[in-house]
Enzyme design. Sequence first.
Site, short mmCIF file in Angstrom:
data_model
loop_
_atom_site.label_atom_id
_atom_site.label_comp_id
_atom_site.label_asym_id
_atom_site.label_seq_id
_atom_site.Cartn_x
_atom_site.Cartn_y
_atom_site.Cartn_z
N SER A 106 69.91 72.28 86.97
CA SER A 106 69.34 73.18 85.95
C SER A 106 68.16 73.96 86.49
CB SER A 106 68.88 72.42 84.72
OG SER A 106 69.02 71.06 84.81
N HIS A 127 76.00 76.25 86.94
CA HIS A 127 75.18 75.59 85.93
C HIS A 127 75.86 75.66 84.56
CE1 HIS A 127 71.13 75.46 83.59
NE2 HIS A 127 71.71 74.28 83.64
N GLU A 139 76.21 79.56 84.39
CA GLU A 139 75.26 80.39 85.14
C GLU A 139 75.58 80.17 86.62
OE1 GLU A 139 71.16 79.05 84.68
OE2 GLU A 139 70.47 81.10 84.47
N ASN A 177 66.79 78.39 82.19
CA ASN A 177 65.66 77.49 81.93
C ASN A 177 64.30 78.13 82.11
OD1 ASN A 177 66.78 75.10 80.90
ND2 ASN A 177 67.74 74.76 82.88
#
Length: 269
Positions: A106, A127, A139, A177
């Site tokens: 992440s 991801h 992602e 994130n």
Amino acid sequence: MGAGIAQVAARAGFAVIMRDVADEFLVRGVKAIDKSLQRDVDKERLNADEKGAIIARIKTTTDIGALSDAFIVVEAATEDLAIKTEIFRSLDKVTKPDAILASNTSSISITKLGAVTRRPDKTIGMHFMNPVPVMKLVEIIRGAATSDPTYEQVRSLTERLGKIPLDCQDSPGFVSNRVLMPMINEAIFALHEGVATRESIDGIMKLGMNHPMGPLALADFIGLDVCLAIMNVLHDGFGDSKYRPCPLLKRYVDAGWLGKKSGRGFYEY
Ligand code: CAA
């Protein structure tokens, strides 16, 4: 998340090997897959035979050597650089030289993971989002050395899994994130400072911003240890105090209140 990734790959027709360090984690993973697929059987979107066939496509093992024939490995271990680099070193030894090594990290640098292998060109970030069977996004993160053919193969694989690939460069927290975690951290600060109750904070974000879950419930769902690890990667990576993890988040992790998975986080489960 590893079980979720195995599930979507098996459902898309791929033969999957799910590898973990101990049998108990594999049993838990297969149980989660069974439960998730059962939702679709109950809703008549899948029949029992199809469910059985999906599960039969997933083999489990604790032996990393069993991955020797894989054309791609998606690593989904704990969010810890030392653990992940160790796994990438081992994968580099046991897999075919042309196999792609992907990480579901992440926030950890794909460039760093690629650098411990002899194939940084074939190392990439994939991801997935939680819950993996439901969320459409993957992602895709290109490390400094990730080649165009690797990127193209992973993009097309993602589409075959029924997901939507969106790409970004390798930067702390990537896009997802870098944007999500500071919001969650700020919600924890608001709770810490007594600005509002957990219910009000989550209710304001759900009703006011149309988020499916409030940030505190989402933090519990992701895992507070994972949230803290990601905040630390952002803080170290950018050296900017705006990414400092909230002391309340640290205290909860120290107490072992990790969210849904441990039975207690900002809420009780
Ligand atoms: N497996 C399969 N299906 C699942 C599931 C699972 N584990 N969990 C939920 N579902 C399905 C349900 O069957 C239901 O399907 P239908 O609508 O087609 O019937 C649908 O998802 C909605 O579920 P529910 O009605 O039970 O509950 P809900 O409406 O509250 O949705 C949720 C649950 C999908 C989790 C929703 O609350 C949500 O989208 N939350 C936000 C999730 C999110 O932000 N994820 C990203 C986290 S960040 C991350 O993962 C990356 C990181 O690096 C930290």
